[in-house]
Design an enzyme around this catalytic site. Structure first.
Site, PDB file in Angstrom:
ATOM      1  CG  PHE A 190      -1.891  -1.201   1.213  1.00  0.00           C
ATOM      2  CD1 PHE A 190      -3.045  -1.238   0.433  1.00  0.00           C
ATOM      3  CD2 PHE A 190      -1.560  -2.311   1.976  1.00  0.00           C
ATOM      4  CE1 PHE A 190      -3.867  -2.361   0.444  1.00  0.00           C
ATOM      5  CE2 PHE A 190      -2.373  -3.438   1.988  1.00  0.00           C
ATOM      6  CZ  PHE A 190      -3.534  -3.457   1.217  1.00  0.00           C
ATOM      7  CG  HIS A 191       4.668   1.347   0.075  1.00  0.00           C
ATOM      8  ND1 HIS A 191       4.558   0.319   0.987  1.00  0.00           N
ATOM      9  CD2 HIS A 191       5.710   1.008  -0.727  1.00  0.00           C
ATOM     10  CE1 HIS A 191       5.499  -0.584   0.753  1.00  0.00           C
ATOM     11  NE2 HIS A 191       6.204  -0.188  -0.286  1.00  0.00           N
TER      12      HIS A 191
END
Ligand code: T46
Length: 135
Positions: A51-52
């Site tokens: 999630f980045h």
């Protein structure tokens, strides 16, 4: 048609009658010099990670045991791939949002990176990433 976000590379095999040996080296399957390696293991059931995106970092991910699904998003398109072999790697360039899902209990995901850890290289907010990707 634009190129796939998923760049899989076959890792040279040097196994023999004793078993398998896989090699990742600069000028071979690695397009960059490795400055850091880390591995993700013991992931709890149902957990997703990532999630980045990274601003600059380049990585080669190899699932040396078990399996994991990795999805990549460039701000417009999303593609995903199941990594389930120690003989293939996934190259991830900068500017791609990544998520890791469906870890098997025995998954060991090795990551080779071209730079030391720097939190300033991360974009951890998806909306901020989309703006960054469209800039
Ligand atoms: C990536 C995916 C595939 C460090 O202190 N040094 C390190 O080298 C790394 C990788 C992480 N950390 C710290 C930062 C966090 O406090 O360890 C903690 C967990 O890292 P993070 O939540 O970023 O882990 P993942 O699994 O979401 O992402 C990792 C990598 O950080 C990232 O580069 O692309 O694996």
């Amino acid at each position: 048609m634009s190129a796939s976000l998923i760049q899989l590379v076959d890792i040279p095999q040097r196994g023999d009658a004793r078993g398998q040996l896989s090699v990742a080296e600069l000028g071979g399957v690695l397009p960059f010099a490795v400055r850091r390696a880390y591995w993700i293991h013991g992931t709890k059931p149902g957990v997703s990670r990532g999630f980045h995106a990274h601003r600059q970092l380049r990585q080669l991910c190899v699932c040396v045991a078990g399996s994991v699904r990795i999805s990549l998003f460039d701000g417009a398109r999303e593609e995903s791939v199941m990594l389930a072999t120690a003989t293939q790697g996934l190259l991830i360039g900068p500017g791609l949002w990544r998520e890791m899902h469906d870890f098997s209990p025995d998954c060991v995901l090795m990551v080779f990176a071209d730079a030391e850890y720097a939190e300033s290289d991360y974009i951890r907010d998806r909306e901020q990433f989309i703006k960054h990707a469209q800039a």
